[in-house]
Motif scaffolding. Structure first.
Motif, PDB file in Angstrom:
ATOM      1  N   ASP A 178     -70.298  29.435  10.919  1.00 39.88           N
ATOM      2  CA  ASP A 178     -70.642  29.353   9.499  1.00 39.88           C
ATOM      3  C   ASP A 178     -71.807  28.387   9.276  1.00 39.88           C
ATOM      4  OD1 ASP A 178     -68.660  31.120   8.566  1.00 39.88           O
ATOM      5  OD2 ASP A 178     -67.170  29.520   8.460  1.00 39.88           O
ATOM      6  N   ILE A 179     -71.746  27.226   9.919  1.00 46.34           N
ATOM      7  CA  ILE A 179     -72.805  26.227   9.739  1.00 46.34           C
ATOM      8  C   ILE A 179     -74.127  26.758  10.277  1.00 46.34           C
ATOM      9  CG2 ILE A 179     -73.554  23.887  10.338  1.00 46.34           C
ATOM     10  CD1 ILE A 179     -70.547  23.166  10.533  1.00 46.34           C
ATOM     11  N   GLU A 180     -74.093  27.429  11.427  1.00 47.27           N
ATOM     12  CA  GLU A 180     -75.312  28.026  11.971  1.00 47.27           C
ATOM     13  C   GLU A 180     -75.895  29.049  11.000  1.00 47.27           C
ATOM     14  OE1 GLU A 180     -74.545  29.707  15.777  1.00 47.27           O
ATOM     15  OE2 GLU A 180     -73.814  27.825  16.648  1.00 47.27           O
ATOM     16  N   GLU A 181     -75.033  29.880  10.420  1.00 47.33           N
ATOM     17  CA  GLU A 181     -75.506  30.913   9.495  1.00 47.33           C
ATOM     18  C   GLU A 181     -76.038  30.296   8.205  1.00 47.33           C
ATOM     19  OE1 GLU A 181     -72.151  33.490   9.071  1.00 47.33           O
ATOM     20  OE2 GLU A 181     -72.466  34.473  11.033  1.00 47.33           O
ATOM     21  N   GLN A 182     -75.390  29.242   7.715  1.00 49.76           N
ATOM     22  CA  GLN A 182     -75.861  28.576   6.498  1.00 49.76           C
ATOM     23  C   GLN A 182     -77.243  27.960   6.722  1.00 49.76           C
ATOM     24  OE1 GLN A 182     -72.500  26.012   6.221  1.00 49.76           O
ATOM     25  NE2 GLN A 182     -71.207  27.518   5.170  1.00 49.76           N
ATOM     26  N   ALA A 183     -77.425  27.345   7.886  1.00 48.95           N
ATOM     27  CA  ALA A 183     -78.725  26.752   8.204  1.00 48.95           C
ATOM     28  C   ALA A 183     -79.789  27.832   8.362  1.00 48.95           C
ATOM     29  CB  ALA A 183     -78.618  25.914   9.480  1.00 48.95           C
ATOM     30  N   SER A 184     -79.457  28.921   9.053  1.00 56.60           N
ATOM     31  CA  SER A 184     -80.413  30.019   9.231  1.00 56.60           C
ATOM     32  C   SER A 184     -80.819  30.619   7.888  1.00 56.60           C
ATOM     33  CB  SER A 184     -79.810  31.108  10.119  1.00 56.60           C
ATOM     34  OG  SER A 184     -79.554  30.637  11.413  1.00 56.60           O
ATOM     35  N   ALA A 185     -79.837  30.777   7.003  1.00 53.07           N
ATOM     36  CA  ALA A 185     -80.124  31.340   5.678  1.00 53.07           C
ATOM     37  C   ALA A 185     -81.060  30.428   4.893  1.00 53.07           C
ATOM     38  CB  ALA A 185     -78.827  31.565   4.915  1.00 53.07           C
TER      39      ALA A 185
END
Length: 313
Positions: A286-293
């Motif tokens: 989730d944190i990786e996806e939030q940062a990527s977004a």
């Protein structure tokens, strides 16, 4: 590159954003989650080269950590450097109480609670005769400042700084307020806490009303209705969030140093991610996806930072 991150969850997002941008520059970056540290450990470790950087420096809160001696005889401040202003004057800190109690008793400051036995009893959670303040984890900069504030004002026998895991303590605060009981606690922004207990609606910031640690005497301007004191002397100066890097690493890696100087993350974006995290989107993926977004939503600016970093290299 070896990265570290703070041991408070509201800083995980920034650590991942920087990791992904540094990866785009061509670095192999360790997972910041592998080194989750408080400031009392992270700064000496940075100074001694155990880690190259971390992005969760809070200033002026963490400045006392720079005075610590290292095994070489240098101070931490001799061996590390603060980068740019990731969040400039956007990190607020202070004390809050439930709005119901503030309105009923016209409470505007911590000193007012401590000095009045009737008010103090309202906030005495364990019946030991002292008001209770739900505070910070041991080793955090805010914990040291709260303890210093208590000592400066001679409140050791009147105010108890309840310490432990912050997220657990905050759930106790929510439970007390939910039962209609008084609660006094410390928080900071950006943080999910101000979404769960909204200043001006559920709770209010209160002033310190007493002597603050050196450098923390600055009054803060807040939207109308959010602070019971005027001026709002929160006991903490608005903080800057900054990257801190090991000097030898920064000298050898001008591209990374340039990126550390350039990146700015709006406090509102951090707060929005913090709320998502607290509502259950809290896995490493989730944190990786939030940062990527966030990076993709700000791609033009990110590319400009990366271009400047490559040019510096």
């Amino acid at each position: 590159m070896t990265a570290a991150r703070a041991n408070w969850s509201t800083g995980f997002f920034q650590a991942e954003v920087f990791k992904q941008m540094l990866t785009e520059l061509g670095y192999e970056v360790s997972d910041p989650a592998d080194a989750e540290l408080g400031p009392d450990i992270s700064y000496p470790a940075l100074a001694q080269g155990e880690y190259d950087y971390w992005v969760n420096g809070w200033f002026p809160n963490h400045e006392p950590n720079f005075e610590a001696q290292t095994p070489t005889g240098d101070t931490v401040g001799d061996l590390v450097t603060q980068g740019g202003f990731e969040v400039e004057k956007g990190a607020l800190q202070g004390y809050l109480i439930d709005k119901k109690t503030a309105d009923e008793y016209n409470i505007t400051s911590v000193a007012q609670i401590v000095d009045d036995p009737e008010l103090s009893a309202l906030f005495d959670e364990d019946g030991d005769g002292t008001a209770d303040l739900y505070g910070c984890n041991e080793g955090w900069g805010c914990a040291k400042l709260i303890n210093e504030t208590i000592a400066l004002n001679g409140w050791e026998d009147q105010l108890t700084h309840k310490q432990g895991e912050y997220s657990v303590l905050f759930q106790d605060v929510i439970a007390r307020i939910g039962r209609g009981e008084a609660a006094m606690y410390y928080t900071w922004t950006p943080n999910f806490t101000v979404a769960q207990l909204e200043p001006g609606t559920d709770v209010v910031w209160i002033g310190l009303g007493a002597e603050a640690p050196e450098g923390q005497e600055v009054a803060t301007e807040l939207p109308e209705g959010q602070c019971a004191a005027e001026p709002c002397d929160m006991g903490f100066a608005p903080a800057d969030i900054r990257v801190v890097g090991n000097n030898e690493f920064l000298e050898a890696n001008p591209a990374a140093a340039s990126l550390f100087e350039s990146v700015k993350i709006p406090v509102e974006d951090i707060a929005a991610q913090n709320l998502e995290y607290n509502e259950g989107a809290d896995t490493p993926q989730d944190i990786e996806e939030q940062a990527s977004a966030w990076i993709e939503a700000n791609r033009d600016q990110v590319d400009a930072w990366l271009e400047d970093a490559r040019a510096t290299a």
